[in-house]
Scaffold this motif. Structure first.
Motif, PDB file in Angstrom:
ATOM      1  N   ARG A  82      -9.505  22.485  -3.307  1.00 26.36           N
ATOM      2  CA  ARG A  82      -9.187  21.680  -2.117  1.00 26.36           C
ATOM      3  C   ARG A  82      -7.823  21.005  -2.254  1.00 26.36           C
ATOM      4  N   PRO A  83      -6.985  21.096  -1.237  1.00 25.19           N
ATOM      5  CA  PRO A  83      -5.615  20.545  -1.328  1.00 25.19           C
ATOM      6  C   PRO A  83      -5.583  19.055  -1.652  1.00 25.19           C
ATOM      7  N   TYR A  84      -6.430  18.265  -0.983  1.00 22.91           N
ATOM      8  CA  TYR A  84      -6.409  16.826  -1.252  1.00 22.91           C
ATOM      9  C   TYR A  84      -6.812  16.534  -2.688  1.00 22.91           C
ATOM     10  N   GLN A  85      -7.855  17.198  -3.166  1.00 26.33           N
ATOM     11  CA  GLN A  85      -8.301  16.979  -4.540  1.00 26.33           C
ATOM     12  C   GLN A  85      -7.267  17.486  -5.538  1.00 26.33           C
ATOM     13  N   LEU A  86      -6.532  18.535  -5.185  1.00 26.90           N
ATOM     14  CA  LEU A  86      -5.466  19.008  -6.068  1.00 26.90           C
ATOM     15  C   LEU A  86      -4.341  17.992  -6.150  1.00 26.90           C
ATOM     16  N   ARG A  87      -4.044  17.326  -5.041  1.00 26.41           N
ATOM     17  CA  ARG A  87      -3.022  16.264  -5.090  1.00 26.41           C
ATOM     18  C   ARG A  87      -3.499  15.117  -5.963  1.00 26.41           C
ATOM     19  N   ALA A 130     -19.263  16.174   4.754  1.00 23.12           N
ATOM     20  CA  ALA A 130     -17.849  15.800   4.832  1.00 23.12           C
ATOM     21  C   ALA A 130     -17.203  15.782   3.451  1.00 23.12           C
ATOM     22  N   ASP A 131     -17.949  15.379   2.433  1.00 26.65           N
ATOM     23  CA  ASP A 131     -17.374  15.316   1.089  1.00 26.65           C
ATOM     24  C   ASP A 131     -16.913  16.676   0.607  1.00 26.65           C
ATOM     25  N   GLU A 132     -17.548  17.746   1.111  1.00 25.86           N
ATOM     26  CA  GLU A 132     -17.195  19.084   0.649  1.00 25.86           C
ATOM     27  C   GLU A 132     -15.970  19.650   1.351  1.00 25.86           C
ATOM     28  N   VAL A 133     -15.702  19.184   2.578  1.00 24.95           N
ATOM     29  CA  VAL A 133     -14.640  19.847   3.346  1.00 24.95           C
ATOM     30  C   VAL A 133     -13.449  18.962   3.654  1.00 24.95           C
ATOM     31  N   VAL A 134     -13.627  17.646   3.707  1.00 26.21           N
ATOM     32  CA  VAL A 134     -12.483  16.790   4.001  1.00 26.21           C
ATOM     33  C   VAL A 134     -11.486  16.892   2.854  1.00 26.21           C
ATOM     34  N   GLY A 135     -10.265  17.214   3.183  1.00 26.42           N
ATOM     35  CA  GLY A 135      -9.248  17.470   2.176  1.00 26.42           C
ATOM     36  C   GLY A 135      -9.085  18.943   1.868  1.00 26.42           C
ATOM     37  N   LEU A 165       0.848  -1.184   0.000  1.00 25.60           N
ATOM     38  CA  LEU A 165       0.000   0.000   0.000  1.00 25.60           C
ATOM     39  C   LEU A 165       0.881   1.230   0.000  1.00 25.60           C
ATOM     40  N   SER A 166       0.743   2.029  -1.038  1.00 24.53           N
ATOM     41  CA  SER A 166       1.523   3.254  -1.128  1.00 24.53           C
ATOM     42  C   SER A 166       1.037   4.254  -0.080  1.00 24.53           C
ATOM     43  N   ARG A 167       1.978   4.918   0.577  1.00 24.10           N
ATOM     44  CA  ARG A 167       1.627   5.888   1.612  1.00 24.10           C
ATOM     45  C   ARG A 167       2.245   7.237   1.270  1.00 24.10           C
ATOM     46  N   PRO A 168       1.622   7.981   0.378  1.00 25.05           N
ATOM     47  CA  PRO A 168       2.187   9.270  -0.024  1.00 25.05           C
ATOM     48  C   PRO A 168       2.122  10.281   1.109  1.00 25.05           C
ATOM     49  N   GLN A 169       2.954  11.301   1.002  1.00 22.32           N
ATOM     50  CA  GLN A 169       2.988  12.339   2.023  1.00 22.32           C
ATOM     51  C   GLN A 169       1.972  13.430   1.689  1.00 22.32           C
ATOM     52  N   ARG A 170       1.397  14.004   2.740  1.00 24.96           N
ATOM     53  CA  ARG A 170       0.439  15.077   2.568  1.00 24.96           C
ATOM     54  C   ARG A 170       1.203  16.395   2.507  1.00 24.96           C
ATOM     55  N   ARG A 171       1.386  16.872   1.285  1.00 26.99           N
ATOM     56  CA  ARG A 171       2.150  18.094   1.078  1.00 26.99           C
ATOM     57  C   ARG A 171       1.306  19.111   0.326  1.00 26.99           C
ATOM     58  N   ALA A 204     -17.254  16.381  15.868  1.00 25.01           N
ATOM     59  CA  ALA A 204     -15.795  16.267  15.965  1.00 25.01           C
ATOM     60  C   ALA A 204     -15.185  16.361  14.576  1.00 25.01           C
ATOM     61  N   CYS A 205     -13.989  16.918  14.530  1.00 21.29           N
ATOM     62  CA  CYS A 205     -13.218  16.961  13.299  1.00 21.29           C
ATOM     63  C   CYS A 205     -11.750  16.891  13.656  1.00 21.29           C
ATOM     64  N   SER A 206     -10.942  16.370  12.742  1.00 21.99           N
ATOM     65  CA  SER A 206      -9.497  16.344  12.942  1.00 21.99           C
ATOM     66  C   SER A 206      -8.849  17.217  11.874  1.00 21.99           C
ATOM     67  N   VAL A 207      -7.777  17.892  12.288  1.00 26.45           N
ATOM     68  CA  VAL A 207      -7.125  18.876  11.439  1.00 26.45           C
ATOM     69  C   VAL A 207      -5.628  18.632  11.454  1.00 26.45           C
ATOM     70  N   GLY A 208      -5.002  18.634  10.269  1.00 24.94           N
ATOM     71  CA  GLY A 208      -3.559  18.489  10.175  1.00 24.94           C
ATOM     72  C   GLY A 208      -2.851  19.760  10.626  1.00 24.94           C
ATOM     73  N   GLU A 209      -1.551  19.638  10.768  1.00 28.50           N
ATOM     74  CA  GLU A 209      -0.764  20.781  11.211  1.00 28.50           C
ATOM     75  C   GLU A 209      -0.874  21.952  10.235  1.00 28.50           C
ATOM     76  N   ASP A 210      -1.074  21.638   8.969  1.00 32.22           N
ATOM     77  CA  ASP A 210      -1.179  22.692   7.955  1.00 32.22           C
ATOM     78  C   ASP A 210      -2.598  23.232   7.799  1.00 32.22           C
ATOM     79  N   GLY A 211      -3.509  22.822   8.671  1.00 33.46           N
ATOM     80  CA  GLY A 211      -4.877  23.314   8.604  1.00 33.46           C
ATOM     81  C   GLY A 211      -5.781  22.538   7.682  1.00 33.46           C
ATOM     82  N   GLU A 212      -5.318  21.402   7.139  1.00 35.17           N
ATOM     83  CA  GLU A 212      -6.153  20.597   6.254  1.00 35.17           C
ATOM     84  C   GLU A 212      -7.081  19.717   7.087  1.00 35.17           C
TER      85      GLU A 212
END
Length: 993
Positions: free
Chosen positions: A556-561, A663-668, A508-514, A639-647
């Motif tokens: 959205r950052p995730y969708q852009l990746r 969730a589909d609109e905001v996750v990522g 399973l590939s585990r890419p970095q969230r950048r 509840a929501c979880s947020v990355g260090e970069d605000g994602e």
């Protein structure tokens, strides 16, 4: 029986035109889609593997080795029977990363353009022998039918015809088409033609030549020769060598890789082919012994390879002879067309593009199309040159052995892609160069007659038709040893390890969230315009957005990746993985990474795809993961979880209900893309040092909410990634109950106080008023009557003050919110104006109601009318004759702003802070009680709003300057705006961004 050259040429062109016509109507959609994409079509198209072997060379092999000719079919049949383990992983990788050839696969897995180039050169050199084999077979069969025509002319005409049709077949389609559906249908028809021709020839031999199965058995009993008995034994090593090369051909032959993986319509089709192709090859092999025996019985004078042609001549049947010629032409042309197309694509991506990028950026696709056409012509020209100089002097079986041995050098690297993650580019290149060197020196050069180094070195073993397999095993063994040794002794870089992990079976590939430098899909187009041109960049980005089902404008950052990965995959299919990766890396780069963080959303999606394939402990761990994920999702607390970069990484169902955002609109996406009130709340709390925040007020859909916020860090001893999880407790119901209780207690206390005051003061005042009235009746003295009137006026003023005090006591700080109804502000203001117009005071004052009809709040309409009556009364009293009082309303996000502006003398700055205090007034004596604005303030707070005064008035409604004699006063109300529940404000993250 001879044919004219013109007749043969006409038949050949007519048949190839028929193939092209089938391909054309398939591409145009004139054939039913269900038929075109049927698994049977895919299975038949794989019959291109057999090539000229099925019609000609297999009979010659049967004459020399008996049933050894089946080894060429048995090996590949075994590979297809192992399709779930052997072929499915390659198809998964090829589909995921748009790897259309083995060179693409090597370049992607080993992260080396040199690897892709070396694979292309190796395949090209080896395939020349295979193409020469096809040219020789067609040339020889045509020479048998038209002996007066020069073989050189026949081979040249055949090659030129194949060039024309290969260009028509392979370079007419759209560059974005996923596969050549027309080509697949045409090749399937090709395979069907040669199968039916062979079965028909076998049936004719069985019943016309031998007279049926019984007669055939009698003939076999009477002719006990090695050839007839198929008793010639093949050397075990030769048998194994042919089987190994046949087994490897599913991966290493360019045309087989292309048909199996690039033209595959669905995984289900490959599952059907796992038994369908072996069955097809079995049917191809069944007539071969009959053709051999029929040739022996009829005394055919041609070589055994061409018994199928000679039998037709011996039987005096032009139709049968021509049919078998067409079958051979069909087998050879199909293999040549597919092989050339596959090899041209490899050469374009791994030789041409690394050396020369297209200059005409306005139309890169046309440039690629013309280059591919030139490569097709060049490859077939080189094949013709190889045939004329070397190939025509070699046997068909030797040409096949040379070709398959050359492509066999790709097998170790191909297997390493999936089954050996430790292999690296250095080991691959070292192994391939070693194997190819042995192949060239021991097989290619000796059999071509150019040079034989082993003879010069007086080697005890010299390559010949009987021991070629020894050198095949030698070259492959040396290749494997070098691949393993160099890979073990050298280290892989991070890119190779990442690619190996992505390709490994079950990994399973585990890419970095950048974070990307590009902040939108429009930025993608601008940044890719440099290498692709504006039109090309626009087309590629739109294509990727359509494939991912994303909106035209994406932020959205995730969708852009995801979009970046899809663009790279699409460009990989167009230009090769190394060119595409380098292009995307240079033009769609990432921001500098401060700390590594895995892309959790990607991992979640990948694990979801693996769900049905995880077994044992892995399956149990995945079930545990899903259990915890579902627990968080169904948690009754938002509840929501947020990355260090605000994602935003997680947004549970209760959070969806509270915010009205799915969730589909905001996750990522990032917190900054949320609506302003949620962004300010969550982003401020996430960035702050506080881990708890209590009773924070937030107005939602016209109603106030009180929220408790809690925050916890995600990092820990077993989880190095930073970030936080935020829980939001909705305390609104509890706060309303508390306020109602406090209101009741306060109301009871103030009510008791007011009742006592009213009782204690009211009775004496009533007595005084009565005495004043009696005094008026008892005297006519004007002075005494005037005094009595003044006494009554003051008692009435005391009564008004007492009534105002009672009203103020009854007004609560917070009335029950469930009694509130939608109230139109414009109607409240208009009703207040109408009430004031009934009074005889301020007849020279005009009122302007500028509140929009669509402005609503949730409240008590009568109490709001009371508010505006008080405010308008004060404004009227402050305004000069002929003045105007304006009431202006507007919506400001989730709030309603109402301003009451007069043109009076204004309020001194030192008094503004006190005007809402009870019993404080700026009016002259006997003109006000000082409770009007205090009552207004109480009612506004009751409606969860706020009120403020501004003097001098500012804004477009006030035309007087601050230093004017009448600067005016502005009373500004801010109340929560009402939003109907059935029509919530639509939220789109991309529109918001």
């Amino acid at each position: 029986m001879n044919f004219s050259a013109a007749g043969l040429l006409l038949v050949s062109v007519a048949y190839l035109s028929l193939l092209f016509g089938i391909a054309w109507i398939s591409e145009r959609g004139l054939l039913p889609r269900k038929l075109v994409r049927h698994p049977l079509i895919y299975v038949l198209s794989l019959g291109v593997y057999a090539g000229i072997w099925s019609v000609y060379a297999s009979v010659g092999a049967a004459a020399e080795t008996g049933y050894g000719f089946l080894a060429y079919y048995v090996g590949i049949s075994g590979a297809f029977l192992l399709a779930p383990v052997l072929l499915n992983p390659y198809m998964r990788i090829g589909r995921a990363y748009q790897l259309s050839s083995l060179a693409d696969l090597f370049a992607y897995r080993y992260r080396s353009q040199w690897a892709g180039t070396l694979v292309t050169l190796c395949s090209g050199a080896a395939i020349l022998a295979l193409l020469s084999m096809q040219i020789q077979a067609v040339t020889s069969s045509a020479s048998i039918l038209a002996p007066d025509v020069s073989p050189n002319v026949i081979s040249a005409l055949f090659s030129a015809t194949v060039v024309l049709f290969a260009i028509l077949f392979g370079t007419r389609r759209n560059a974005h088409a996923s596969n050549h559906r027309g080509l697949v249908v045409a090749i399937a028809f090709d395979s069907l033609v040669k199968l039916l021709a062979l079965l028909l020839l076998g049936g004719i031999i069985l019943f016309s030549v031998f007279g049926g199965p019984d007669a055939l058995q009698l003939w076999l009993d009477q002719n006990q020769t090695p050839v007839v008995d198929m008793a010639m034994s093949i050397d075990d090593a030769s048998w194994r060598a042919v089987m190994l090369m046949s087994f490897a051909s599913v991966l290493v032959l360019p045309h087989m890789y292309h048909m199996i993986f690039s033209e595959n319509p669905s995984p289900a089709s490959l599952a059907k082919a796992s038994w369908g192709l072996p069955l097809y090859l079995l049917l191809l092999g069944l007539p071969i012994p009959l053709i051999l025996w029929g040739g022996q019985e009829l005394g055919v004078t041609t070589a055994a390879n061409y018994y199928s042609i000679g039998i037709g001549q011996a039987l005096g049947s032009p139709a049968l002879t021509l049919m078998m010629y067409i079958a051979g032409l069909s087998a050879a042309s199909g293999l040549m067309i597919v092989s050339t197309l596959a090899l041209a694509g490899m050469a374009l991506n791994h030789i041409v593009l690394p050396l020369k990028t297209p200059k005409d950026r306005a139309d890169i696709y046309r440039w690629l199309q013309w280059v591919k056409r030139l490569l097709i012509a060049l490859i077939l020209f080189l094949a013709l040159m190889f045939h004329e100089t070397l190939g025509k002097n070699l046997q068909l079986s030797i040409l096949g052995a040379i070709s398959l041995t050359g492509t066999l050098q790709l097998l170790p690297g191909a297997l390493g892609v999936i089954f050996w993650p430790e292999g690296n580019r250095r080991g691959l290149i070292a192994g391939m160069l070693t194997g190819l060197a042995i192949w060239v020196t021991t097989l290619m050069l000796p059999f071509s007659g150019a040079a034989n180094l082993l003879v010069w070195l007086d080697s005890p073993i010299v390559p010949n038709a009987g021991n070629w397999h020894l050198f095949m095993f030698l070259s492959l063994g040396a290749n494997v040893v070098m691949f393993v040794v160099v890979s073990v002794l050298s280290s892989s870089n991070s890119e190779e390890r990442s690619a190996a992990q992505a390709c490994s079976l079950g990994a399973l590939s585990r890419p970095q969230r950048r974070e990307l430098l590009a902040t939108s899909s429009a930025d993608f187009v601008r940044q890719l315009s440099d290498p692709l041109g504006q039109d090309g960049a626009q087309r590629e980005v739109e294509r990727a957005l359509l494939q991912l089902k994303l909106p035209e404008v994406e932020y959205r950052p995730y969708q852009l990746r995801r979009l970046r990965d899809q663009v790279e995959a699409n460009l990989s299919g167009l230009m090769g993985p190394e060119i595409a990766r380098d292009m995307v890396k240079r033009h769609l780069g990432f921001k500098p990474m401060q700390r590594a963080a895995q892309d959790i959303r990607y991992v979640e999606g990948a694990l979801g795809d693996y769900q049905n394939r995880l077994t044992g402990l892995a399956g149990e761990l995945d079930n545990l993961r899903r259990h915890y994920r579902q627990t968080l999702s169904n948690l009754p607390i938002p509840a929501c979880s947020v990355g260090e970069d605000g994602e935003i990484l997680m947004w549970n169902q209760t959070m969806e209900r509270l915010t009205g955002i799915s969730a589909d609109e905001v996750v990522g996406a990032r917190l900054a893309t949320l609506p302003p009130h949620w962004h300010q709340l969550l982003d401020d709390f996430n960035r702050g040092e506080d881990v708890h925040r209590y009773k924070h007020r937030l107005d939602l859909r016209g109603q106030p909410h009180w929220l408790n916020l809690h925050k916890a860090a995600l990092s820990g001893p077993d989880h190095a990634e930073s970030g936080s999880i935020i829980m939001v407790e909705d305390q609104t119901e509890i706060r309303l109950l508390e306020d109602e209780l406090m209101h009741s207690e306060r109301l009871a206390s103030v009510g008791r106080l007011a009742a006592g005051v009213a009782h204690e003061i009211g009775n004496p005042v009533t007595g005084i008023s009565s005495l004043a009235q009696n005094l008026r009746l008892e005297t006519d003295n004007p002075d005494i009557l005037d005094t009595a009137d003044q006494i009554q006026q003051q008692t009435r003023r005391i009564s008004n003050i007492l009534q105002s005090l009672m009203n103020f006591a009854r007004s609560g700080n917070h009335a029950p919110a469930n009694r509130y109804e939608p109230v139109q502000i414009r109607r409240c203001v208009q009703e207040s104006i109408n009430l004031l117009s009934l009074s005889d005071q301020g007849l020279g004052i005009s009122y302007l109601n500028a509140c929009p009809p669509e402005l609503f709040i949730l409240g008590d309409e009568q109490r709001l009318v009371q508010v505006f009556v008080n405010l308008l009364t004060n404004a009227r009293d402050a305004s000069p004759d002929g003045g105007e009082v304006r009431v202006i309303g507007e919506a400001d996000g989730y709030s309603a702003i109402i301003e009451v502006i007069d043109q009076g003398s204004g309020i001194a700055a030192d008094k503004l802070d006190h005007i809402f205090e009870p019993f404080y007034t700026t009016k002259p004596t006997n003109k006000g009680t000082g409770l009007g604005l205090a009552l207004v303030y109480s009612i506004v707070e009751e409606h969860y709003g706020n009120i403020q005064a501004e003097s001098p008035a500012k804004g477009p409604a006030q035309l007087n300057a601050a230093d004017s004699p009448n600067p005016g006063t502005c009373i500004r109300l801010k109340l929560p705006a009402y939003e109907p529940e059935d029509t919530p404000a639509a939220y789109s993250q991309n529109q918001r961004s």
